[in-house]
Design a protein around this motif. Structure first.
Motif, short mmCIF file in Angstrom:
data_model
loop_
_atom_site.label_atom_id
_atom_site.label_comp_id
_atom_site.label_asym_id
_atom_site.label_seq_id
_atom_site.Cartn_x
_atom_site.Cartn_y
_atom_site.Cartn_z
N THR A 196 0.94 -1.30 -0.04
CA THR A 196 -0.11 -0.06 0.00
C THR A 196 0.93 1.27 -0.04
O THR A 196 0.24 2.24 -0.23
CB THR A 196 -0.95 0.05 1.03
OG1 THR A 196 -0.28 0.00 2.34
CG2 THR A 196 -2.14 -1.02 1.14
N ASN A 214 3.01 4.46 -7.45
CA ASN A 214 2.89 4.08 -8.87
C ASN A 214 3.79 5.30 -9.79
O ASN A 214 3.23 5.22 -11.10
CB ASN A 214 1.20 4.11 -9.25
CG ASN A 214 0.56 2.90 -8.93
OD1 ASN A 214 1.04 2.15 -8.58
ND2 ASN A 214 -0.81 3.04 -8.50
N GLY A 270 4.46 4.64 -13.67
CA GLY A 270 3.50 5.10 -14.55
C GLY A 270 4.13 6.21 -15.72
O GLY A 270 3.83 6.17 -16.76
N THR A 301 -4.32 3.18 -16.11
CA THR A 301 -5.17 3.71 -15.01
C THR A 301 -4.84 3.01 -13.65
O THR A 301 -4.23 1.78 -13.81
CB THR A 301 -6.62 3.35 -15.30
OG1 THR A 301 -7.38 4.03 -14.34
CG2 THR A 301 -6.91 2.02 -15.34
N ASP A 302 -4.76 3.74 -12.67
CA ASP A 302 -4.66 3.16 -11.44
C ASP A 302 -5.98 2.37 -10.99
O ASP A 302 -7.09 3.06 -11.17
CB ASP A 302 -4.13 4.15 -10.41
CG ASP A 302 -5.31 5.10 -9.94
OD1 ASP A 302 -6.10 5.46 -10.78
OD2 ASP A 302 -5.23 5.89 -8.90
N THR A 308 -8.45 1.73 -8.26
CA THR A 308 -8.54 2.27 -7.04
C THR A 308 -9.98 1.83 -6.60
O THR A 308 -10.36 0.82 -6.76
CB THR A 308 -8.40 3.71 -6.98
OG1 THR A 308 -8.94 4.34 -8.03
CG2 THR A 308 -6.91 3.78 -6.93
N HIS A 335 -12.23 -0.23 -13.69
CA HIS A 335 -11.13 0.41 -14.48
C HIS A 335 -11.11 0.05 -15.79
O HIS A 335 -11.00 0.84 -16.73
CB HIS A 335 -10.03 0.79 -13.59
CG HIS A 335 -10.15 1.52 -12.38
ND1 HIS A 335 -10.19 3.11 -12.81
CD2 HIS A 335 -10.46 1.24 -11.03
CE1 HIS A 335 -10.25 3.36 -11.48
NE2 HIS A 335 -10.56 2.40 -10.36
N GLN A 354 -9.85 -0.53 -4.21
CA GLN A 354 -8.54 -0.51 -3.67
C GLN A 354 -8.23 0.88 -3.09
O GLN A 354 -8.45 1.84 -3.79
CB GLN A 354 -7.48 -0.95 -4.78
CG GLN A 354 -7.51 -2.29 -5.38
CD GLN A 354 -7.40 -3.43 -4.26
OE1 GLN A 354 -6.19 -3.32 -3.62
NE2 GLN A 354 -8.16 -4.37 -4.00
N SER A 402 -5.06 1.91 -2.62
CA SER A 402 -3.77 2.17 -3.38
C SER A 402 -3.42 0.80 -4.25
O SER A 402 -2.53 0.15 -4.08
CB SER A 402 -2.63 2.14 -2.06
OG SER A 402 -1.34 2.52 -2.72
N GLY A 403 -4.31 0.88 -5.21
CA GLY A 403 -4.15 -0.38 -6.23
C GLY A 403 -2.98 0.06 -7.11
O GLY A 403 -2.23 1.03 -7.27
N GLY A 404 -2.73 -1.16 -7.99
CA GLY A 404 -1.71 -1.11 -8.92
C GLY A 404 -2.26 -0.49 -10.25
O GLY A 404 -3.17 0.06 -10.01
N LEU A 405 -1.43 -0.54 -11.06
CA LEU A 405 -1.47 -0.08 -12.45
C LEU A 405 -2.23 -1.07 -13.40
O LEU A 405 -1.47 -2.20 -13.29
CB LEU A 405 -0.29 0.71 -13.01
CG LEU A 405 -0.01 2.05 -12.24
CD1 LEU A 405 1.36 2.60 -12.99
CD2 LEU A 405 -0.75 3.19 -12.50
#
Length: 156
Positions: free
Chosen positions: A5, A9, A12, A25-26, A28, A35, A102, A104-107
């Motif tokens: 977390t 990112n 990116g 896109t992240d 989230t 997304h 999320q 703090s999600g990934g990309l």
């Protein structure tokens, strides 16, 4: 959890410089499917993903399998589920993970097949060891199709 977390990112900005990167896109509040649906609508393409290819935080997996989920995952599914085709044998916990919001999600990156190796290399260089190919974009209806396993061919 803290390592995941607090990982920024920032990769990116480096990925955006690579030739062949089309969208990013992240992941989230709308979850992976939300997304991805935005990318599909924006590009007028469909998508196919393979559930078993998704990176999942190992400690989260048993909790998801026990039915722990968020109310937002249910609301997310209600808002975009009509644009998604799930396999009939997908477990409810798997659907919930696909819609999980999320903080703090990934990309999520869409790129040309020729750019996949460079995109993954950049992710891995930046410390995203779990980065992986999860599916492909497809011409046609802006529908997301999910398969449980990689028994079908996914072009990278």
């Amino acid at each position: 959890m803290l390592a995941s977390t607090t990982q920024l990112n920032a990769v990116g900005s480096h990925l955006a410089e690579l030739p062949g990167v089309h969208a990013m896109t992240d992941v989230t509040g709308f979850g992976l499917l939300g997304h991805l649906a935005e990318i599909c609508r924006g590009s007028a393409l469909g998508a196919h993903i393979v559930f078993e290819s998704l990176p999942v935080i190992p400690a989260a997996l048993p909790l998801a399998q026990q039915g722990f989920s968020t109310g937002a995952a249910t609301r997310n599914w209600a808002s975009y589920g009509s644009g998604v085709r799930l396999p009939p044998d997908l477990a409810p916990w798997q659907q919930a993970l696909l819609c999980d919001p999320q903080t703090s999600g990934g990309l999520l990156v869409s790129c040309a097949p020729a750019a996949v190796a460079d995109v993954l290399a950049r992710f891995h260089q930046e410390g995203f060891a779990a980065a992986s190919v999860i599916g492909q974009m497809r011409a046609g209806e802006t529908l997301i199709t999910v398969d449980r396993a990689a028994g079908m061919a996914v072009n990278a």
